[in-house]
Write a protein that holds these residues in place. Structure first.
Motif, PDB file in Angstrom:
ATOM      1  N   UNK A  17      83.463 -49.063   8.464  1.00 55.32           N
ATOM      2  CA  UNK A  17      84.038 -49.069   9.766  1.00 55.32           C
ATOM      3  C   UNK A  17      85.626 -49.511   9.690  1.00 55.32           C
ATOM      4  N   UNK A  18      86.144 -48.793  10.731  1.00 56.13           N
ATOM      5  CA  UNK A  18      87.625 -49.290  10.779  1.00 56.13           C
ATOM      6  C   UNK A  18      87.839 -50.637  11.093  1.00 56.13           C
ATOM      7  N   UNK A  19      88.954 -51.330  10.966  1.00 52.24           N
ATOM      8  CA  UNK A  19      89.411 -52.661  11.187  1.00 52.24           C
ATOM      9  C   UNK A  19      88.767 -53.100  12.565  1.00 52.24           C
ATOM     10  N   UNK A  20      88.818 -52.067  13.477  1.00 56.22           N
ATOM     11  CA  UNK A  20      88.541 -52.512  14.941  1.00 56.22           C
ATOM     12  C   UNK A  20      86.933 -52.602  15.191  1.00 56.22           C
ATOM     13  N   UNK A  21      86.174 -52.343  14.175  1.00 57.00           N
ATOM     14  CA  UNK A  21      84.638 -52.244  14.181  1.00 57.00           C
ATOM     15  C   UNK A  21      84.245 -50.664  14.366  1.00 57.00           C
ATOM     16  N   UNK A  22      85.206 -49.787  14.811  1.00 55.32           N
ATOM     17  CA  UNK A  22      84.304 -48.439  15.089  1.00 55.32           C
ATOM     18  C   UNK A  22      83.981 -47.819  13.873  1.00 55.32           C
ATOM     19  N   UNK A  23      82.807 -47.110  13.988  1.00 58.56           N
ATOM     20  CA  UNK A  23      82.042 -46.718  12.806  1.00 58.56           C
ATOM     21  C   UNK A  23      82.773 -45.479  12.257  1.00 58.56           C
ATOM     22  N   UNK A  24      83.015 -45.554  10.844  1.00 57.70           N
ATOM     23  CA  UNK A  24      83.474 -44.255  10.127  1.00 57.70           C
ATOM     24  C   UNK A  24      82.140 -43.510   9.617  1.00 57.70           C
ATOM     25  N   UNK A  25      81.092 -44.295   9.165  1.00 62.04           N
ATOM     26  CA  UNK A  25      79.939 -43.653   8.725  1.00 62.04           C
ATOM     27  C   UNK A  25      78.783 -44.648   8.748  1.00 62.04           C
ATOM     28  N   UNK A  26      77.617 -44.159   8.997  1.00 59.62           N
ATOM     29  CA  UNK A  26      76.122 -45.245   9.012  1.00 59.62           C
ATOM     30  C   UNK A  26      75.284 -44.463   8.232  1.00 59.62           C
ATOM     31  N   UNK A  27      74.301 -45.339   7.446  1.00 50.15           N
ATOM     32  CA  UNK A  27      73.263 -44.579   6.728  1.00 50.15           C
ATOM     33  C   UNK A  27      72.108 -45.663   6.971  1.00 50.15           C
ATOM     34  N   UNK A  28      70.952 -45.113   7.490  1.00 46.18           N
ATOM     35  CA  UNK A  28      69.795 -45.969   7.603  1.00 46.18           C
ATOM     36  C   UNK A  28      68.534 -45.283   7.030  1.00 46.18           C
ATOM     37  N   UNK A  29      67.583 -45.975   6.295  1.00 47.40           N
ATOM     38  CA  UNK A  29      66.516 -45.252   5.855  1.00 47.40           C
ATOM     39  C   UNK A  29      65.251 -46.152   5.702  1.00 47.40           C
ATOM     40  N   UNK A  30      64.196 -45.740   5.384  1.00 50.88           N
ATOM     41  CA  UNK A  30      62.816 -46.313   5.203  1.00 50.88           C
ATOM     42  C   UNK A  30      62.887 -46.782   3.630  1.00 50.88           C
ATOM     43  N   UNK A  31      63.008 -47.967   3.348  1.00 49.37           N
ATOM     44  CA  UNK A  31      62.753 -48.100   1.977  1.00 49.37           C
ATOM     45  C   UNK A  31      61.521 -48.297   1.431  1.00 49.37           C
ATOM     46  N   UNK A  32      60.565 -48.750   2.167  1.00 54.58           N
ATOM     47  CA  UNK A  32      58.986 -48.716   1.735  1.00 54.58           C
ATOM     48  C   UNK A  32      58.999 -49.820   0.616  1.00 54.58           C
ATOM     49  N   UNK A  33      59.739 -50.901   0.480  1.00 55.42           N
ATOM     50  CA  UNK A  33      59.723 -51.770  -0.587  1.00 55.42           C
ATOM     51  C   UNK A  33      60.643 -51.603  -1.321  1.00 55.42           C
ATOM     52  N   UNK A  34      61.326 -50.675  -1.539  1.00 51.82           N
ATOM     53  CA  UNK A  34      62.581 -50.457  -2.337  1.00 51.82           C
ATOM     54  C   UNK A  34      63.709 -50.814  -2.222  1.00 51.82           C
ATOM     55  N   UNK A 151      56.251 -52.307  10.057  1.00 52.56           N
ATOM     56  CA  UNK A 151      55.863 -53.424  10.859  1.00 52.56           C
ATOM     57  C   UNK A 151      55.196 -53.229  12.060  1.00 52.56           C
ATOM     58  N   UNK A 152      56.068 -52.051  12.688  1.00 51.97           N
ATOM     59  CA  UNK A 152      55.529 -51.722  13.849  1.00 51.97           C
ATOM     60  C   UNK A 152      53.999 -51.023  13.776  1.00 51.97           C
ATOM     61  N   UNK A 153      53.714 -50.264  12.393  1.00 53.47           N
ATOM     62  CA  UNK A 153      52.484 -49.894  12.445  1.00 53.47           C
ATOM     63  C   UNK A 153      51.377 -51.130  12.053  1.00 53.47           C
ATOM     64  N   UNK A 154      51.899 -51.926  11.380  1.00 50.12           N
ATOM     65  CA  UNK A 154      50.979 -53.312  11.133  1.00 50.12           C
ATOM     66  C   UNK A 154      50.470 -54.014  12.133  1.00 50.12           C
ATOM     67  N   UNK A 155      51.492 -54.006  13.107  1.00 47.14           N
ATOM     68  CA  UNK A 155      51.328 -54.963  14.322  1.00 47.14           C
ATOM     69  C   UNK A 155      50.836 -54.230  15.619  1.00 47.14           C
ATOM     70  N   UNK A 156      50.903 -52.906  15.477  1.00 51.73           N
ATOM     71  CA  UNK A 156      50.537 -52.101  16.504  1.00 51.73           C
ATOM     72  C   UNK A 156      51.392 -52.178  17.901  1.00 51.73           C
ATOM     73  N   UNK A 157      52.678 -52.050  17.329  1.00 52.85           N
ATOM     74  CA  UNK A 157      53.740 -51.811  18.474  1.00 52.85           C
ATOM     75  C   UNK A 157      54.136 -50.392  18.580  1.00 52.85           C
ATOM     76  N   UNK A 158      53.651 -50.158  19.726  1.00 57.23           N
ATOM     77  CA  UNK A 158      53.686 -48.500  19.867  1.00 57.23           C
ATOM     78  C   UNK A 158      55.056 -47.987  20.115  1.00 57.23           C
ATOM     79  N   UNK A 159      55.950 -48.890  20.966  1.00 53.89           N
ATOM     80  CA  UNK A 159      57.289 -48.500  21.586  1.00 53.89           C
ATOM     81  C   UNK A 159      58.260 -49.138  20.479  1.00 53.89           C
ATOM     82  N   UNK A 160      58.486 -48.579  19.240  1.00 51.03           N
ATOM     83  CA  UNK A 160      59.312 -49.071  18.293  1.00 51.03           C
ATOM     84  C   UNK A 160      60.503 -48.371  18.087  1.00 51.03           C
ATOM     85  N   UNK A 161      61.515 -49.031  17.681  1.00 51.20           N
ATOM     86  CA  UNK A 161      62.816 -48.203  17.366  1.00 51.20           C
ATOM     87  C   UNK A 161      63.124 -48.902  15.817  1.00 51.20           C
ATOM     88  N   UNK A 162      63.380 -48.369  14.962  1.00 45.84           N
ATOM     89  CA  UNK A 162      63.857 -48.833  13.682  1.00 45.84           C
ATOM     90  C   UNK A 162      65.439 -49.301  13.779  1.00 45.84           C
TER      91      UNK A 162
END
Length: 218
Positions: A17-34, A151-162
């Motif tokens: 992010x820039x110094x004002x907090x505005x995003x330059x690039x974002x990466x998110x993924x499912x690690x599955x324990x890794x 965790x959404x799957x394990x606890x049965x949370x249907x309306x989940x956002x990562x």
């Protein structure tokens, strides 16, 4: 440039992010324990993809939990390493607050606290609490929550956002903090916030030591 890391769950994320907090690039993924072993490689790829270098960092921001014991220790160690190597401030941001900031439609954020328990932060609460995973579906009443996929799957949370964009929120929140306190947090004393000590780990009050001297804590 602010480098932000969040790995309180099995769905980690990174942001530049820039110094004002505005995003330059974002990466998110499912690690599955890794996620612990994937954090640095993903950061290097994100930097290269953005045409940036780590030495351009002017601050580091990291999610402090609560959540995954190993994930938080790895991201904290990496964040402190970058801060020390480049002499830039480090800012710790509560992870679940950042999750909610990244997902305005969610009424709560949920992270794993054990095999059958979770950390729950509802939007109108100041602090997370530990609750039984079995209670979550009824407590949340089918509302949208931000929670790791496994965790959404394990606890049965249907309306989940990562929480895959949480690092972007961490960068924005860190920018606001740095505007008021440019030195950031105390590098030696900043530690993950677990609410309660992980199994087998004592607390500072229990053993009469400073937080960074407790058995099992670097």
């Amino acid at each position: 440039m602010i480098v932000a890391l969040e790995s309180a769950s099995s769905d980690p994320s990174l942001a530049l992010a820039e110094l004002d907090g505005s995003a330059i690039a974002v990466d998110g993924w499912t690690g599955e324990g890794r996620q612990s072993s994937e954090l640095l490689p993903h950061l290097l790829v994100l930097l290269a993809r953005s045409g940036r270098e780590l030495r351009e960092a002017t601050a580091v921001a990291v999610g402090i939990g609560p959540g995954s014991f190993t994930g938080l220790r790895v991201s904290m160690s990496l964040a402190k390493g970058i801060s020390l190597a480049f002499g830039v401030p480090l800012v710790g941001i509560p992870s679940l607050e950042a999750w909610l900031a990244a997902e305005p439609a969610a009424v709560a954020a949920v992270a794993r606290a054990g095999a059958q328990e979770s950390y729950l932060l509802q939007r109108d609460e100041q602090e997370p609490r530990v609750v039984s995973g079995a209670e979550l579906p009824q407590m949340l009443g089918g509302s949208t929550v931000v929670v790791a996929s496994e965790l959404a799957l394990a606890f049965g949370l249907a309306r989940a956002r990562s929480p895959e964009r949480a690092a972007a929120a961490i960068a924005s929140m860190a920018a606001a903090r740095l505007a008021e306190a440019p030195d950031g947090d105390d590098l030696e004393r900043l530690e993950p916030h677990y609410i309660r000590a992980p199994r087998g780990i004592g607390t500072a009050s229990e053993v009469g030591q400073a937080p960074n001297e407790v058995r099992g804590w670097p």
